[in-house]
Enzyme design. Structure first.
Site, short mmCIF file in Angstrom:
data_model
loop_
_atom_site.label_atom_id
_atom_site.label_comp_id
_atom_site.label_asym_id
_atom_site.label_seq_id
_atom_site.Cartn_x
_atom_site.Cartn_y
_atom_site.Cartn_z
CG HIS A 1 -1.25 -8.11 7.75
ND1 HIS A 1 -0.06 -8.60 8.22
CD2 HIS A 1 -0.94 -7.16 6.84
CE1 HIS A 1 0.93 -7.96 7.63
NE2 HIS A 1 0.43 -7.08 6.78
CB THR B 1 -2.59 -6.80 3.22
OG1 THR B 1 -2.73 -6.12 4.46
CG2 THR B 1 -1.31 -6.36 2.55
CB SER C 1 1.89 -5.72 14.65
OG SER C 1 2.05 -5.74 13.26
CG PHE D 1 -1.99 -0.97 1.25
CD1 PHE D 1 -2.87 -1.08 0.19
CD2 PHE D 1 -2.15 -1.83 2.33
CE1 PHE D 1 -3.89 -2.03 0.20
CE2 PHE D 1 -3.15 -2.79 2.33
CZ PHE D 1 -4.02 -2.88 1.26
CB VAL E 1 7.67 2.97 29.37
CG1 VAL E 1 7.46 4.16 30.30
CG2 VAL E 1 7.45 1.67 30.12
N GLY E 2 8.16 4.45 26.81
CA GLY E 2 8.49 5.61 26.00
C GLY E 2 7.57 5.74 24.80
CE1 TYR F 1 11.10 3.63 37.68
CE2 TYR F 1 10.30 4.99 35.88
CZ TYR F 1 10.69 3.77 36.37
OH TYR F 1 10.66 2.68 35.57
#
Lengths: 524, 524
Positions: A221, A280, A183, A104, A387-388, A366
């Site tokens: 997919h 797809t 995913s 695509f 996390v990030g 933290y």
């Protein structure tokens, strides 16, 4: 930043260069480097049409051109830019080329690239609301905007439309998150559904996982089946529901229901159904509402993967493909595919964010803060794998803010209209056939066995493989293939952002000419 | 792109605007938008020092400032940029501020931002080698370069140094992949280890998963325990090995071995050990080699999470923290933390790529191509969660290519030196204590109970919480806290890229002054 001259062999000079303050984010350098990058991009877009879409390099080519060891000394940024132009670009598959028709298209826009650039420079890490309130809120807003364009029910909104004035309604738990890929959207919803099913079925820990079953059409997919493996589902319990020409390769809800009933009868626990809007392989559309109805009988989670075709549903004439979405649990759509937003940007909406956060929440010391503890905010780390997280909402918001709904619809319609022209051209040539009805901007076609009097099905298979091979080697087009109903089929995906109708016409001329050569037995 | 004037109420004009060709990637517009973005970035870096690090906005603030519904009409890009400046920036937590001392700094550089910008514009999706050979090979090269800087063994290289001339040696299977986050690195290696353990233990499908056990020190990042849940491990089998002051909160290998032996004795299958080099809480360093030795007894997978502190190991004086790495199975490190590379960029190296691809490979028809089938290339989609992927290698390569190893080491050493100055200041003030030894550029400190004659442990707890609160509210610094040995501790992370020693001195002055106010009972 040091210069090459500063790394002379003189020890004293080296020491001076070393002790000179290193300012990698000096504003003047940033501006200068970025202006060089912008010049490169300008030239790239102006010239990408004329270079081969698919490079002809061999594995290992780059290591022969670039240094195999990292340099010790600094170099002017021009050196990296020079090597980019001379070594990297010639080995690049040019997704931005207007002659790119594979997979695509990865559509893109000036607003998205600029948004991503600003996000890279601000470089905030919005794991919690506190870690960047603006990022969390702009992401929620962008998701709500897109939800409105898609006419998603209020239940998927961070701020339901009907309660915008009054603020978040009591008991409202819908919302979304921007992830990297489909995913990841599948994985986090699979895990949430898995954990809910384990609780529901009274499993001792994860012991009951061997009884959980998941369902998807065989055209789903491959990454869905991989996500199931990642989440620990037993491969033997992952049901790939057969499809065929009778449903244009879409999920047959009767077969789904039958499979779920059989499993439930055998003491298994139907847990999750993945429904695809725009597969797809061939852009088949599974019936969302009927699948939701079947799943409802077992309390199974229903996820809609609308990665590519979901974007078309901002146009009223395509919205019916999402009918029934008010009865599913989650929906994902990737603006990095068809909504002019550079990689990566996958939107996931869920009807009940708590079902996600129940499985994905972490509370390290933290990251504790008043906003989180007040319950007034959802920390987006609790709706994703990691996390990030980048500030992905900025580019998506900038695309909608700058182009507006009307232009975005025009963009979708233009691609579909051009695909239709291509489809009509294919149909008008007796040597070809369109293998499945075109739903969006993808045309699946092949040389048909009856292209010549003596051509057999086997000959056609060989001819179609040869056609794709020759097209891709020409450098003037890049197409991918699929297999539908056991037949090798070429996929022609319209919509690369720099593409105009003339590129599609040229590609069609090339396809016709190459086919003639193949049929005439001319050697490539 | 249309202009606002093109969307006048006149139907005819609207039709004209609508039929005007929409060119979202017009090279002139791209250049113009990007120049505006660059101007914004220049101003941002010049001014970010003077704005509050942590904004004082309340949840929901942004929805009150921006439109709640997506616009229908296009708007000049200036509108989005204006709203960015007026609404988004004031609600941003400024990770780029030199007064940012929270979490770990998200370091950045001109070269990285420029590299990411080029990647966004080329916008290739390198799931297979064929889908962008240059991206696959530059990623491999960047990983090999960084591996060389880290003195990783040849076994982790895509092209082992000793075989660079001869090409890939027979039987060599090491290599790497760039992922989004450490969590993803943990997840894919956990899944590979899980599947290998299931095969090894003769499990029927996933039934044996209830017997698999995983291990990590209790100071390990919370995302590890989440990744275990995602991969389907039984929460009851996830061993959090207690740490204490005796090991400076690092993993005690004797306790690890004891736990593994106990489990193996009970018929369980020790499967995976996560070792951290530089914990998020306090920068503790687990002993890599000793953990590997313990795990070897059971054939368990050993992963090293060196997300932050791994970058320091490019300096010889820190390299010993990785001693024993030649005996582990995988290592991840995030250049987006301490190696001047904007988000997101996590490097994962594995000793045997086939152990990853065995679990993660997919082979859909539309991705088949000669290069993949030849076996000469590794398709990076088979080493990650998703299929789509950005061209992340470009920015990482540009950072190393432009700054060179010497400057990168200077950058690490400068941060550590400044942290040392801060640490010494804290130690020199009797009211404070450094709670654990400083290993890198993070100082964990607190007001000590003996700060005043009458201060109890409970008072100190209150005072430290109050200190962090006041500092963060001041807008002149942002610190996060942790809990070590049951005590509330402030984390002072040096290294935000625009930071100079004077910012740290100013922060220290602010800390001292605020502490005096708190001790004197002055109301904030």
């Amino acid at each position: 930043m040091g210069s090459l001259s500063g790394t002379s062999s003189s020890l004293a000079a080296a020491f001076d260069a070393d002790s000179e303050r290193f300012q990698p984010l000096n504003a003047d350098d940033v501006r200068s480097y970025l202006h060089k990058a912008v010049d490169f991009i300008y030239d790239y877009y102006k010239s990408v049409e004329s270079v081969p879409v698919l490079p002809s390099v061999e594995p290992g080519y780059l290591a022969r051109q670039l240094k195999s060891a990292p340099p010790n000394a600094a170099a002017p940024f021009d050196v990296a830019m020079h090597e980019l132009r001379e070594a990297v670009v010639p080995g690049t598959t040019h997704w931005a080329s207007p002659n790119f028709f594979a997979f695509f298209p990865a559509t893109n826009s000036a607003a998205a690239i600029a948004g991503e650039l600003v996000a890279s420079a601000m470089n905030t890490v919005g794991f919690t609301w506190q870690a960047n309130p603006a990022a969390a809120e702009l992401e929620a807003l962008a998701l709500d905007w897109l939800a409105q364009l898609l006419l998603l029910p209020d239940s998927f909104m961070n701020r339901p439309c009907s309660a915008v004035v009054a603020g978040r309604g009591a008991g409202t738990r819908g919302g979304g998150v921007i992830l990297g890929t489909t995913s990841e959207a599948m994985l986090v919803t699979l895990v949430a559904a898995r954990d809910a099913a384990l609780r529901r079925s009274g499993s001792d820990g994860v012991a009951g996982i061997t009884r959980l079953t998941v369902y998807a059409a065989d055209q789903t997919h491959s990454t869905f089946f991989k996500a199931c493996r990642l989440a620990g589902f037993d491969p033997a319990n992952v049901r790939s529901i057969p499809t065929g020409a009778d449903t244009d390769y879409a999920l047959d809800p009767a077969r789904l229901l039958e499979a779920m009933r059989r499993d439930a009868g055998a003491g298994l626990v139907p847990t999750y159904v993945c429904v695809t809007v725009g597969t797809t392989s061939s852009n088949a559309v599974d019936p969302v509402g009927a699948a939701a109805d079947a799943a409802a009988e077992f309390g199974a989670w229903v996820h809609v993967d609308a990665a590519y075709a979901g974007s078309a549903c901002i146009c009223p004439e395509f919205r019916h493909h999402l009918d029934g979405v008010e009865r599913v649990d989650s929906l994902s759509l990737s603006p990095h595919k068809w909504l002019l937003t550079c990689l990566d940007c996958t939107c996931l909406w869920v009807r009940d964010t708590r079902r996600l956060t129940d499985s994905l929440e972490t509370r390290p010391e933290y990251l504790r803060n008043h906003a989180t503890e007040s319950g007034a905010v959802t920390d987006l780390k609790d709706m994703q794998v990691g996390v990030g997280r980048r500030f992905r909402g900025l580019k998506l918001w900038m695309v909608m803010r700058t182009y507006g709904a009307a232009k975005l619809r025009q963009h979708i319609r233009s691609d579909v209209a051009i695909a239709k022209v291509f489809e009509e051209s294919v149909r008008a040539d007796h040597r070809f056939e369109v293998v499945v009805p075109r739903n969006f901007a993808l045309v699946c076609f092949r040389i048909r066995p009856s292209a010549t009097a003596s051509m057999t099905e086997e000959d056609a298979e060989v001819a179609n493989r040869e056609l794709m091979e020759r097209l891709n080697k020409s450098g003037r087009a890049f197409l991918a293939n699929t297999v539908i109903g056991g037949k090798f089929v070429l996929r022609f995906a319209v919509g690369s952002t720099l593409q105009e109708e003339r590129h599609v016409r040229n590609a069609w001329d090339l396809i016709k000419m190459t086919t003639t050569e193949i049929i005439n037995g001319e050697v490539d």
